[in-house]
Design an enzyme around this catalytic site. Structure first.
Site, PDB file in Angstrom:
ATOM      1  N   THR A 161       1.992  -0.062 -11.313  1.00  0.00           N
ATOM      2  CA  THR A 161       2.537  -1.262 -10.665  1.00  0.00           C
ATOM      3  C   THR A 161       1.590  -2.413 -10.911  1.00  0.00           C
ATOM      4  O   THR A 161       0.491  -2.239 -11.458  1.00  0.00           O
ATOM      5  CB  THR A 161       2.703  -1.031  -9.144  1.00  0.00           C
ATOM      6  OG1 THR A 161       3.352  -2.151  -8.569  1.00  0.00           O
ATOM      7  CG2 THR A 161       1.353  -0.869  -8.477  1.00  0.00           C
ATOM      8  N   ALA A 168       4.756   5.277  -3.082  1.00  0.00           N
ATOM      9  CA  ALA A 168       5.638   4.390  -2.320  1.00  0.00           C
ATOM     10  C   ALA A 168       5.848   4.900  -0.905  1.00  0.00           C
ATOM     11  O   ALA A 168       5.857   4.112   0.054  1.00  0.00           O
ATOM     12  CB  ALA A 168       6.984   4.246  -3.044  1.00  0.00           C
TER      13      ALA A 168
END
Length: 285
Positions: A70, A118
């Protein structure tokens, strides 16, 4: 005389509210809290460390590997804090989603970012939002950014070595001004003016370090946040999707907008020939 049927309401004390916060046992108000599941072995920490390593090159012998990536960034300037993230979720070379919301809106003055697992980031930052609300109820004032980041660091440090994967930033504005903290899964907590987290962070740092100034205007700061994500999405295969950008001010945070990283590429990165101009219409004599 008839007895009064009016009922009285008792307000919970701070001590009773503290009971609700303890995960794994009922609160004193009778509210059952869910515990955080751990491996059913004699030493959960050792088992998790042996089978669920999350650091780079620590999962070589594991059957389950944490393949993640990310780009998230935040920086301070005179006009507040800019928080800029991508939205791509990956499982190794597989792009699982292009629409992940990597900014957690903790309260109207606090934002948290997600990098790593996540589920871990989402769960513990939403739990932080609950703790911040209880703090406000007990103390009759808004929690500071420093206190909120310390709450998160204290919480995750209790699960150090048990497989959490988190690299988060806590951003906001309190009585001291704009604040920015980095908190990761082993309880590390750092205060700074700029942080970039994730597999594309090195590319984002290059753009930020070359252009960041304290006296940036709001439009220049927004442009810098988008430019850094554009560079990371271009160079890092695990970053992309949509750039979501927030601006934190004394009045709270505001969502500036979402822009596709492909559009950002042609705005900031692409250096090819310019599009041909349309010929001017012929004038009749």
């Amino acid at each position: 005389a008839f007895p009064s049927k009016r009922k009285t309401m008792r307000v919970a004390s701070a001590r009773e509210l503290d009971g609700i916060l303890d995960l794994g046992r009922p609160g004193r108000l009778g509210i059952e809290e869910e515990g955080f599941a751990l491996p059913g072995v004699e030493d959960p920490a050792a088992y998790s460390k042996a089978h669920f390593g999350v650091g780079y090159d620590t999962d070589r012998e594991q059957s389950v590997k944490f393949a993640k990536g990310t780009t998230t960034l935040a920086f301070k300037f005179d006009g507040g804090v800019i928080v800029s993230v991508d939205s791509r979720s990956t499982m190794g070379n597989y792009i699982a989603s292009q629409t992940v919301k990597k900014v957690i809106e903790i309260n109207p003055f606090l934002l948290g970012t997600m990098a790593g697992g996540a589920a871990d980031c989402s769960f513990w930052e939403r739990n932080l939002g609950r703790e911040c609300r209880l703090y406000e109820l007990r103390n009759k004032k808004r929690v500071s950014v420093a206190a909120a980041s310390k709450m998160l660091a204290n919480t995750v440090s209790r699960y150090r070595g048990r497989g959490l994967s988190m690299g988060t930033m806590i951003c906001g504005w309190d009585e001291t001004g704009p604040c920015l903290y980095y908190v990761d899964d082993d309880g590390t907590r750092l205060k700074g003016d700029v942080f970039c987290v994730g597999s594309g962070s090195t590319y984002a740092y290059g753009v930020i370090d070359s252009n960041l100034r304290a006296d940036l205007t709001v439009d220049e700061a927004i442009d810098l946040g988008r430019r850094a994500i554009a560079g990371a999405a271009h160079r890092d295969a695990f970053s992309g999707g949509v750039n979501n950008l927030y601006h934190v001010t004394p009045e709270g945070w505001r969502f500036v907008g979402a822009v596709d990283t492909n559009d950002l590429y042609y705005q900031y990165i692409y250096k090819g020939p310019a599009a041909p101009q349309q010929p001017a219409p012929m004038q009749q004599d």
